[in-house]
Scaffold this active site. Structure first.
Site, PDB file in Angstrom:
ATOM      1  CE  LYS A  77     -39.459   9.028  29.668  1.00  0.00           C
ATOM      2  NZ  LYS A  77     -38.322   9.241  30.553  1.00  0.00           N
ATOM      3  CB  SER A 152     -39.048  13.312  30.735  1.00  0.00           C
ATOM      4  OG  SER A 152     -37.893  11.701  31.300  1.00  0.00           O
ATOM      5  CB  SER A 176     -38.234  10.808  33.951  1.00  0.00           C
ATOM      6  OG  SER A 176     -37.195  11.840  33.926  1.00  0.00           O
TER       7      SER A 176
HETATM    8  N1  GLN Z   1     -35.445  15.930  34.971  1.00  0.00           N
HETATM    9  C1  GLN Z   1     -34.521  15.119  34.355  1.00  0.00           C
HETATM   10  C2  GLN Z   1     -34.082  16.214  33.746  1.00  0.00           C
HETATM   11  O1  GLN Z   1     -33.648  16.837  32.649  1.00  0.00           O
HETATM   12  C3  GLN Z   1     -34.582  14.148  34.456  1.00  0.00           C
HETATM   13  C4  GLN Z   1     -34.968  12.875  32.822  1.00  0.00           C
HETATM   14  C5  GLN Z   1     -34.835  12.256  33.068  1.00  0.00           C
HETATM   15  O2  GLN Z   1     -35.192  11.312  34.279  1.00  0.00           O
HETATM   16  N2  GLN Z   1     -35.156  11.598  32.632  1.00  0.00           N
HETATM   17  O3  GLN Z   1     -32.405  15.422  33.218  1.00  0.00           O
END
Ligand code: GLN
Length: 499
Positions: A77, A152, A176
């Protein structure tokens, strides 16, 4: 070759049936074939990956005893720093930035001989649940390219799901790794907080961020977990406890006599009927295999999203203050200003460099931390966080693991929630409690609902990551018996995704 799981590929490499150069080239060819349609990668480092592969092949040929995954390619990532490859965090702010150091996770991948294929797409600075907030365009779900892959870490999940990489690393601040895992039919694990070093992980919310494995089988995830986990003196929150025996647990995979708790608050209203159905069937399989299943209540979990959207933006507002256009990253001169002050340059650069979602969170966090509001918002959220941790502690006195659907729905069409932040935030309702409490969680595919993958989540007490793999591997085996093959076999079309 690109269809092999990492563990199967590792066996072939060990036996000398294939070389790492061949395996890495197979992944690169697959990326060429599918990534036009999927857009899982922001950067592909063919040269670097092949050089690392050739090095592993030479060492193996010389009779060296190599780590289990040596020669198996991996995608990373784009929030983890990498020498020789850009790290953009999906943001214009860091376009073209090549870090001077490797994240510890990346250094460990290199030391274990895993060629790094490239950097995967993500919501900007890991803020989002669909990968549509990337400044470089959305990633598409390989199961249906009209839909989101979750986020994400949609890039890492889609790369593995589209068979473009046998393994990937993701990061999970509120879900994420696990939520995109559910959306793309991959296995994703958020380890215990502190179990994997955050050194070189560009911080979103430091008290929640955790890197972990993305894979196509529970065993593969465990093998990668073992490579990246373990104490790191460069991260002050890194645990000194030994890495739990995750690989052994994944190989054993037995739930006989295990106590499993279904979290009442994570599964009722708002959960798609098809998701619920696959979840219930999976629970039945576990019961049939000798697990003792009970329902448990974690009443504070219903406040998880609210607490998360105060704690997380507060940390975001502080962590992202470092992007000030002075030392590195984007620098934009304000328009029509003759001799702009440093402050004017900062403002213009942050305005141009950050997308709407990032700005929304910086503003929210700055507000929550401002004097006069701090106690009411940030302080209250921290108290809820404590209550959630207590709910976990009480539940784990009754049961060994907790289970729930990973996400309330399957993957939604691109654009559907883009103008509705709250709807987007709700996609993480089942994953966020684990981050707030620091406990580990795993998502594995539990089947399809309306032709799209459904995720099954397992949660364990801190430092008991091995239990995730015990249960995950047992359930995976039971499901595969039912399906008559691995999960990917449910999607003959998946092989057809091409540019
Ligand atoms: N979807 C969640 C957010 O928008 C988690 C994001 C993540 O785990 N990086 O914060």
């Amino acid at each position: 070759m690109h269809q092999l799981t990492a563990s199967a590929l590792a066996e072939k490499l060990l036996a000398g049936d294939v070389t790492s150069v061949e395996a890495t080239q197979a992944s690169l060819d697959r990326i060429d074939a599918v990534d036009g349609a999927v857009h899982a990668f922001l950067h592909v480092d063919a040269e670097g990956a092949l050089a690392a592969a050739a090095d592993v092949d030479a060492r193996r040929a010389a009779g060296e005893n190599l780590p289990t995954l040596a020669g198996v390619p991996v995608a990373v990532k784009d929030v983890l720093t990498t020498v020789g490859q850009p790290t953009t965090c999906g943001s214009r702010m860091l376009q073209g930035w090549v870090p001077p150091y490797d994240a510890t996770v990346v250094a460990r991948l290199r030391a274990a001989g895993l060629p790094i294929l490239g950097k995967t797409n993500m919501d900007e600075f890991a803020m989002g649940s669909s990968t549509e907030h990337s400044a470089y365009g959305a990633t598409r779900n390989p199961w249906d390219t009209g839909r989101v892959p979750g986020g994400s870490g949609g890039g890492s999940a889609a790369a593995v799901s589209a068979l473009a990489a046998p393994l990937a690393v993701g990061t999970d601040t509120g879900g994420s790794i696990r939520q995109p895992g559910a959306m793309t039919g991959t296995v994703g694990v958020k380890p215990t907080y502190g179990g994997v070093s955050r050194y070189g992980l560009v911080a979103m919310a430091s008290s929640l961020d955790q890197a972990g494995p993305v894979a196509r089988s529970v065993l593969d995830a465990a093998l990668l977990h073992e490579v990246i986990a373990g104490h790191d003196p460069r991260d002050s929150t890194s645990l000194t406890a030994p890495v739990p025996p995750v690989v052994e647990a994944a190989r054993r995979g037995d739930v006989e006599g295990l106590r499993i708790g279904i979290v009442r608050e994570l599964g009722g209203e708002g959960f798609q009927p098809g998701v619920r159905q696959r979840f219930d069937e999976a629970v039945e399989l576990l019961t049939g295999a000798g697990a003792e299943v009970v329902e448990v209540s974690c009443p504070s979990f219903v406040h998880g999203i609210a607490a998360y959207y105060l704690v997380m933006p507060s940390e975001v507002s502080s962590n992202l203050a470092k992007f000030d256009a002075m030392r590195y990253g984007l620098r934009v001169a304000p328009e029509g200003v003759q001799a702009p002050s440093a402050e004017e340059v900062m403002a213009a650069s942050r305005d141009a460099g950050f997308g709407d979602e990032v700005k929304r969170r910086i503003i929210l966090g700055t507000y929550a931390l401002s004097s006069g509001y701090y106690d009411a918002y940030y302080g209250s959220a921290q108290k809820v966080r404590t209550l959630i941790a207590r709910d976990f502690a009480a539940a784990f006195e009754q049961v060994d693991v907790l289970v729930s659907p990973t996400a309330p729905t399957t993957a939604w069409p691109l654009g559907e929630k883009l103008d509705d932040p709250l709807a987007m935030y709700l996609a993480d309702v089942a994953t966020i409690p684990a981050n707030l409490a620091g406990v580990p969680g795993l998502s594995l595919p539990a089947g399809l609902a309306d032709g799209l993958p459904v995720g099954f989540q397992v949660l364990a007490p801190a430092l008991a990551d091995d239990r995730l793999y015990t249960v995950g591997a047992a359930l995976e085996r039971l499901l595969e018996e039912r399906w008559g093959g691995p999960f990917a076999a449910l999607a003959p079309d998946l092989q057809e995704v091409t540019a």
